[in-house]
Scaffold this motif. Structure first.
Motif, PDB file in Angstrom:
ATOM      1  N   ILE A 160       0.853  -1.176   0.000  1.00 20.22           N
ATOM      2  CA  ILE A 160       0.000   0.000   0.000  1.00 20.22           C
ATOM      3  C   ILE A 160       0.892   1.229   0.000  1.00 20.22           C
ATOM      4  O   ILE A 160       1.756   1.389   0.855  1.00 20.22           O
ATOM      5  N   ASN A 161       0.678   2.051  -0.996  1.00 18.88           N
ATOM      6  CA  ASN A 161       1.510   3.232  -1.149  1.00 18.88           C
ATOM      7  C   ASN A 161       0.747   4.430  -0.590  1.00 18.88           C
ATOM      8  O   ASN A 161      -0.174   4.936  -1.207  1.00 18.88           O
ATOM      9  N   ASN A 162       1.150   4.829   0.611  1.00 14.40           N
ATOM     10  CA  ASN A 162       0.432   5.936   1.261  1.00 14.40           C
ATOM     11  C   ASN A 162       1.044   7.276   0.845  1.00 14.40           C
ATOM     12  O   ASN A 162       1.733   7.928   1.619  1.00 14.40           O
ATOM     13  N   SER A 163       0.779   7.683  -0.366  1.00 19.89           N
ATOM     14  CA  SER A 163       1.427   8.895  -0.836  1.00 19.89           C
ATOM     15  C   SER A 163       0.869  10.157  -0.196  1.00 19.89           C
ATOM     16  O   SER A 163       1.579  11.126  -0.016  1.00 19.89           O
ATOM     17  N   CYS A 164      -0.413  10.172   0.103  1.00 15.48           N
ATOM     18  CA  CYS A 164      -1.005  11.441   0.551  1.00 15.48           C
ATOM     19  C   CYS A 164      -1.730  11.347   1.893  1.00 15.48           C
ATOM     20  O   CYS A 164      -1.829  12.319   2.609  1.00 15.48           O
ATOM     21  N   LEU A 165      -2.281  10.177   2.176  1.00 13.79           N
ATOM     22  CA  LEU A 165      -3.073   9.939   3.397  1.00 13.79           C
ATOM     23  C   LEU A 165      -4.320  10.806   3.473  1.00 13.79           C
ATOM     24  O   LEU A 165      -4.889  10.994   4.536  1.00 13.79           O
ATOM     25  N   SER A 166      -4.739  11.365   2.360  1.00 15.22           N
ATOM     26  CA  SER A 166      -5.920  12.241   2.398  1.00 15.22           C
ATOM     27  C   SER A 166      -6.825  12.069   1.172  1.00 15.22           C
ATOM     28  O   SER A 166      -7.430  13.023   0.706  1.00 15.22           O
ATOM     29  N   ALA A 167      -6.868  10.875   0.633  1.00 16.50           N
ATOM     30  CA  ALA A 167      -7.776  10.556  -0.471  1.00 16.50           C
ATOM     31  C   ALA A 167      -7.498  11.342  -1.740  1.00 16.50           C
ATOM     32  O   ALA A 167      -8.379  11.515  -2.564  1.00 16.50           O
ATOM     33  N   GLU A 168      -6.249  11.777  -1.908  1.00 14.63           N
ATOM     34  CA  GLU A 168      -5.901  12.558  -3.102  1.00 14.63           C
ATOM     35  C   GLU A 168      -5.259  11.700  -4.187  1.00 14.63           C
ATOM     36  O   GLU A 168      -5.570  11.835  -5.358  1.00 14.63           O
ATOM     37  N   CYS A 169      -4.322  10.816  -3.785  1.00 14.70           N
ATOM     38  CA  CYS A 169      -3.515  10.132  -4.802  1.00 14.70           C
ATOM     39  C   CYS A 169      -4.172   8.863  -5.355  1.00 14.70           C
ATOM     40  O   CYS A 169      -3.921   8.478  -6.487  1.00 14.70           O
ATOM     41  N   GLY A 170      -4.972   8.187  -4.565  1.00 14.78           N
ATOM     42  CA  GLY A 170      -5.587   6.938  -5.025  1.00 14.78           C
ATOM     43  C   GLY A 170      -4.589   5.799  -5.117  1.00 14.78           C
ATOM     44  O   GLY A 170      -4.798   4.838  -5.862  1.00 14.78           O
ATOM     45  N   ASN A 171      -3.514   5.865  -4.351  1.00 18.01           N
ATOM     46  CA  ASN A 171      -2.500   4.802  -4.393  1.00 18.01           C
ATOM     47  C   ASN A 171      -2.628   3.811  -3.239  1.00 18.01           C
ATOM     48  O   ASN A 171      -1.723   3.011  -3.013  1.00 18.01           O
ATOM     49  N   CYS A 172      -3.711   3.883  -2.509  1.00 13.22           N
ATOM     50  CA  CYS A 172      -3.878   2.975  -1.360  1.00 13.22           C
ATOM     51  C   CYS A 172      -5.163   2.156  -1.510  1.00 13.22           C
ATOM     52  O   CYS A 172      -5.789   1.801  -0.528  1.00 13.22           O
ATOM     53  N   LEU A 173      -5.527   1.864  -2.770  1.00 19.11           N
ATOM     54  CA  LEU A 173      -6.817   1.193  -3.006  1.00 19.11           C
ATOM     55  C   LEU A 173      -6.802  -0.256  -2.509  1.00 19.11           C
ATOM     56  O   LEU A 173      -5.795  -0.965  -2.609  1.00 19.11           O
ATOM     57  N   LEU A 205     -11.850   1.001  -2.985  1.00 17.27           N
ATOM     58  CA  LEU A 205     -11.858   2.288  -2.276  1.00 17.27           C
ATOM     59  C   LEU A 205     -10.465   2.621  -1.748  1.00 17.27           C
ATOM     60  O   LEU A 205      -9.675   1.711  -1.465  1.00 17.27           O
ATOM     61  N   PRO A 206     -10.177   3.905  -1.533  1.00 19.67           N
ATOM     62  CA  PRO A 206      -8.916   4.267  -0.865  1.00 19.67           C
ATOM     63  C   PRO A 206      -8.961   3.810   0.596  1.00 19.67           C
ATOM     64  O   PRO A 206      -9.890   4.172   1.335  1.00 19.67           O
ATOM     65  N   SER A 207      -7.970   3.027   1.009  1.00 19.85           N
ATOM     66  CA  SER A 207      -8.002   2.493   2.381  1.00 19.85           C
ATOM     67  C   SER A 207      -7.768   3.592   3.415  1.00 19.85           C
ATOM     68  O   SER A 207      -8.156   3.448   4.571  1.00 19.85           O
ATOM     69  N   CYS A 208      -7.170   4.715   3.000  1.00 18.42           N
ATOM     70  CA  CYS A 208      -6.951   5.806   3.967  1.00 18.42           C
ATOM     71  C   CYS A 208      -8.263   6.491   4.343  1.00 18.42           C
ATOM     72  O   CYS A 208      -8.301   7.288   5.275  1.00 18.42           O
ATOM     73  N   LEU A 209      -9.320   6.180   3.594  1.00 25.24           N
ATOM     74  CA  LEU A 209     -10.624   6.789   3.871  1.00 25.24           C
ATOM     75  C   LEU A 209     -11.502   5.937   4.778  1.00 25.24           C
ATOM     76  O   LEU A 209     -12.597   6.337   5.144  1.00 25.24           O
TER      77      LEU A 209
HETATM   78  S1  FES Z   1      -2.921   7.577   0.595  1.00 26.29           S
HETATM   79 FE1  FES Z   1      -3.512   8.861  -1.089  1.00 26.29          FE
HETATM   80  S2  FES Z   1      -5.586   8.278  -1.458  1.00 26.29           S
HETATM   81 FE2  FES Z   1      -5.009   7.110   0.277  1.00 26.29          FE
END
Ligand code: FES
Length: 180
Positions: free
Chosen positions: A35-48, A56-60
């Motif tokens: 899981i690539n947590n690039s932003c932690l705020s639902a911006e990058c979509g790299n944590c699906l 879904l984004p797992s950070c959400l």
């Molecule tokens: S870490 Fe970027 S959308 Fe979840």
């Protein structure tokens, strides 16, 4: 709080704060999760991940929503035969997502392959028939272009992702013996 859920087919009991996001829980649990947590705020979509079958984004997803949930990560998904349809399409077309978004984009492509049948039905008005396949394909592509925006990485163009989805879908239909 105590949470009971299923991750990649195995039952898990986890203790976590109610608002702790799923991506952090997964990473603390094991460093094998890609899981690539690039932003932690639902911006990058790299944590699906797949959460009860929805990509879904797992950070959400906070811990309090996990009780009874069925979670599938890329690590679980890549062991399924469905992954091979997408891998085959990557190889055949000569392009694939970059390392940064590979896991998320592959799960997103899987989710769109699953939706493709429904979309074709939803967007098939009475004037679309067996002789009008181009129009039906365009409508599916429009849907796909809209859906892939959840992952912001630009390593592949929308039409390349569309090609991967269409080809993997074709392989899957052939493998299952279904008529196109
Ligand atoms: S870490 Fe970027 S959308 Fe979840």
């Amino acid at each position: 709080m105590k949470i009971n859920c299923t991750i990649d087919g195995s039952p898990y009991s986890i203790i976590a704060n109610a608002d702790k996001p799923l991506n952090i829980i997964l990473q603390e649990k094991s460093d094998t999760y890609l899981i690539n947590n690039s932003c932690l705020s639902a911006e990058c979509g790299n944590c699906l991940i797949f959460f009860n079958g929805i990509c879904l984004p797992s950070c959400l997803i906070p811990a309090f929503k996990l009780n009874g949930a069925i979670i599938q990560t890329f690590e679980g998904y890549r062991k399924t035969r469905f992954y091979h349809d997408i891998e085959r399409a990557y190889a055949e077309l000569g392009y694939k997502p970059c390392k940064q978004c590979y896991a998320s984009k592959t799960l997103l492509i899987e989710s769109l392959i699953n939706k493709l049948d429904k979309v074709r039905l939803t967007y098939s008005p009475s004037n679309i028939n067996d002789n009008n396949e181009d129009e039906e394909k365009n409508l599916s592509s429009e849907f796909i272009h809209n859906e892939i925006k959840i992952n912001k990485c630009k390593c592949l163009s929308a039409s390349q992702i569309d090609n991967i989805i269409q080809l993997a879908y074709l392989y899957r239909r052939r493998r299952s013996g279904k008529k196109l």
